[in-house]
Design a protein around this motif. Structure first.
Motif, PDB file in Angstrom:
ATOM      1  N   TYR A  54     -42.379   6.595 -22.813  1.00 34.63           N
ATOM      2  CA  TYR A  54     -40.798   6.579 -22.336  1.00 34.63           C
ATOM      3  C   TYR A  54     -40.880   6.305 -20.753  1.00 34.63           C
TER       4      TYR A  54
ATOM      5  N   VAL B 151     -39.523   2.161 -19.696  1.00 36.42           N
ATOM      6  CA  VAL B 151     -38.254   2.125 -19.281  1.00 36.42           C
ATOM      7  C   VAL B 151     -38.225   1.809 -17.691  1.00 36.42           C
TER       8      VAL B 151
ATOM      9  N   ILE C  42     -40.698   3.242 -29.086  1.00 38.04           N
ATOM     10  CA  ILE C  42     -39.934   4.403 -28.994  1.00 38.04           C
ATOM     11  C   ILE C  42     -38.499   4.091 -29.258  1.00 38.04           C
TER      12      ILE C  42
ATOM     13  N   GLU D 248     -34.679   3.875 -27.628  1.00 43.18           N
ATOM     14  CA  GLU D 248     -33.952   4.427 -26.623  1.00 43.18           C
ATOM     15  C   GLU D 248     -32.826   3.525 -26.462  1.00 43.18           C
TER      16      GLU D 248
ATOM     17  N   ARG E 287     -33.311  10.645 -18.144  1.00 42.70           N
ATOM     18  CA  ARG E 287     -33.226  11.371 -19.501  1.00 42.70           C
ATOM     19  C   ARG E 287     -33.368  10.662 -20.539  1.00 42.70           C
ATOM     20  N   GLU E 288     -34.376  11.145 -21.330  1.00 43.65           N
ATOM     21  CA  GLU E 288     -34.345  10.157 -22.584  1.00 43.65           C
ATOM     22  C   GLU E 288     -32.973  10.045 -23.335  1.00 43.65           C
TER      23      GLU E 288
ATOM     24  N   ALA F 175     -31.965   6.800 -20.751  1.00 39.78           N
ATOM     25  CA  ALA F 175     -32.956   6.532 -19.710  1.00 39.78           C
ATOM     26  C   ALA F 175     -32.545   5.244 -18.766  1.00 39.78           C
TER      27      ALA F 175
ATOM     28  N   SER G 252     -39.993  16.906 -23.980  1.00 40.26           N
ATOM     29  CA  SER G 252     -41.256  16.759 -23.484  1.00 40.26           C
ATOM     30  C   SER G 252     -41.526  17.175 -21.934  1.00 40.26           C
TER      31      SER G 252
ATOM     32  N   THR H 262     -32.374  10.022 -29.232  1.00 38.50           N
ATOM     33  CA  THR H 262     -34.084   9.795 -28.960  1.00 38.50           C
ATOM     34  C   THR H 262     -34.628  10.131 -30.299  1.00 38.50           C
TER      35      THR H 262
ATOM     36  N   ASP I  15     -37.482  11.623 -29.751  1.00 40.83           N
ATOM     37  CA  ASP I  15     -38.528  12.293 -29.381  1.00 40.83           C
ATOM     38  C   ASP I  15     -38.560  13.760 -29.970  1.00 40.83           C
TER      39      ASP I  15
END
Ligand code: NAD
Length: 438
Positions: free
Chosen positions: A10, A14, A46, A48, A153-154, A157, A261, A326, A328
């Motif tokens: 992540y 990014v 991922i 995002e 922040r996810e 991001a 996370s 997200t 996640d």
């Protein structure tokens, strides 16, 4: 600048894509061959918002490349960022620095004099000193080690990276400062505040920030419990205190407890640091306890809304990711809730707009529905766990028709009681007056 990014998760992906977008030449490295093969084929590991387009654009410009081989990736790099994971060590909650130190040992074999090594991973105070020691022991000299913790922040991001509230740089020498200043120049020109400080201070700043936010969330969650006992509305309390500039409105949303996370592992790691230093951090320690209890107790709210017995009940769960935007699932509040529902004999049908693939790795005992309405079909209750935008605009009458029991448990306070009751649903929010807790 030529930049190498070790770790393409992540944060690494990014950061790498944004640095490339600033005009630097970046190679993102990862040990996970499938991840790099995917990226080289245009497949992102991922989900995002905006990331796929940003990666594609910078790959096409020739500024962003990917590699499985650390020596190839760091060749000619003026700055090497470390963005590998620092999970909580099982048992004691200390930040597990195995990935960081393994990367440093590998790096030591190929790094050139004059390079600046920067930790972007969240690492405990003193990790920069340890990295310096490892490099020295491996015979590496004339390399600077700096700390540049990441606050993105996810889910938001890219915006966070490009428009940060601040950039924190912990550097012990001018060269590291100059290189980081140059890397962040586009943001510098945009007047993003850059705080230059000592390396240990930068390392601690990241933990202090996350711990403070965790405290803020747990604080409003406890106030929500009190609201339920004294017939007050936590939404209005949050607004009433949040409009005070000294407090601010963010992170004052009562809910099922924080996950993700970062906050869970970073609060534990801060406590370990404090323990080693012999300085108790009672507020953070209590916050961890409050949050763990809260996540474990969410099942009681669903149970109470369904009359106290979950056996044979069918529960629709909306949202599995730890937060919206997200995929996640790390430490998501949905995990203890869904597991407890199943343990107590309920059938669960769940829907998440993007986290299904990740969730399937965690739950093998629930059904995955194609959308919110399909999840609600013949269920005794609908529980909103993650506040995805699409759950804010549900046709509640249609939901009520699909449901067998007309119960809405809104763990994110997305709806108003009047609205839900108007659609024929019994409404159970968080901290919204006496009736809210059933
Ligand atoms: P992640 O698990 O998504 O990614 C880490 C990556 O590093 C993995 O792809 C892994 O394969 C790779 N890796 C591990 N060892 C390696 C090695 N020796 N060489 C090459 N690659 C290696 O982790 P993440 O969420 O990006 O977090 C990274 C760090 O950033 C953590 O310390 C985290 O606390 C911090 N952080 C995360 C966030 C966030 O929102 N995720 C925000 C701020 C800070």
């Amino acid at each position: 600048m030529r930049i190498a990014m070790i770790g393409t998760g992540y944060v690494g992906l990014v950061s790498g894509a944004c640095f490339a977008d600033f005009g630097h030449r970046v190679c993102c490295i990862d040990k996970d061959a499938a991840k790099i093969d995917g990226l080289n084929a245009g497949v992102l590991p991922i989900w995002e918002p905006g990331l796929e387009a940003l990666v594609k654009a910078n790959v096409e410009r020739g500024r962003l490349t990917f590699s499985k081989e650390l020596p190839e990736g760091v060749e000619n790099a003026e700055a090497v960022f470390i963005a590998v994971g620092t999970p909580a060590r099982r048992g004691d909650g200390h930040a597990d620095l195995t990935f960081v130190f393994n990367a440093v040992r590998e790096l030591a074999k190929v790094i050139k004099p004059g390079t600046v090594v920067v930790t972007k991973s969240t690492v405990p105070v003193g990790t920069g000193d340890e990295i310096e020691r490892i490099l020295r022991d491996e015979g590496v000299t004339d390399v600077s080690v700096a700390s540049n913790p990441e606050f993105l922040r996810e889910g938001a991001a890219i915006a966070d990276f490009k428009h940060p509230d601040r950039i924190v740089v912990g550097a012990e020498d001018d060269r590291a400062q100059e290189v980081l200043k140059e890397i962040y120049r586009p943001l510098f020109l945009n007047r993003a505040p850059i705080l230059f400080t000592g390396r240990r201070t930068a390392e601690l700043t990241k933990y202090a920030a996350n711990a403070f936010l965790a405290v803020k969330i747990s604080f409003i969650n406890e106030i929500a419990d009190l609201c339920e006992a004294v017939d007050a509305d936590v939404q209005d309390v949050a607004r009433g205190i949040g409009l005070d500039n000294r407090i601010g409105p963010k992170f004052l949303h009562a809910g099922p407890g924080y996950g993700g996370s970062c906050f869970p592992k970073d609060t534990l790691a801060l406590l370990q640091t404090a323990d080693s230093a012999g300085v108790d951090q009672r507020i953070v320690r209590t916050t961890v306890e409050v949050n763990d209890d809260r996540k474990a107790n969410m099942v009681e709210r669903v149970s109470r809304a369904l009359g106290g017995d979950l056996k044979g009940k069918r529960v629709a769960v909306l949202g599995l990711a730890f937060k919206p935007n997200t995929d996640d699932m790390r430490e998501a509040p949905s995990i203890p809730l869904v597991n407890a529902l199943v343990e107590r004999g309920a059938d669960v049908s769940a829907f998440d707009p993007v986290a299904r693939e990740q969730a399937e790795k965690i739950f093998d005992n629930i059904e995955f529905a194609a959308d919110a309405y399909a999840a609600a079909a013949e269920a005794d209750a609908l529980v909103i766990v993650t506040e995805w935008d699409e759950f804010r605009a549900l046709d509640l009458e249609k939901i009520a028709q699909s449901l067998r029991g007309k119960v809405l448990v809104d763990l994110r306070n997305v709806y108003d009681r009047e609205e839900a009751e108007g659609a024929g649903l019994s409404y159970y929010g968080i901290g919204r007056g006496k009736l809210a807790s059933a």
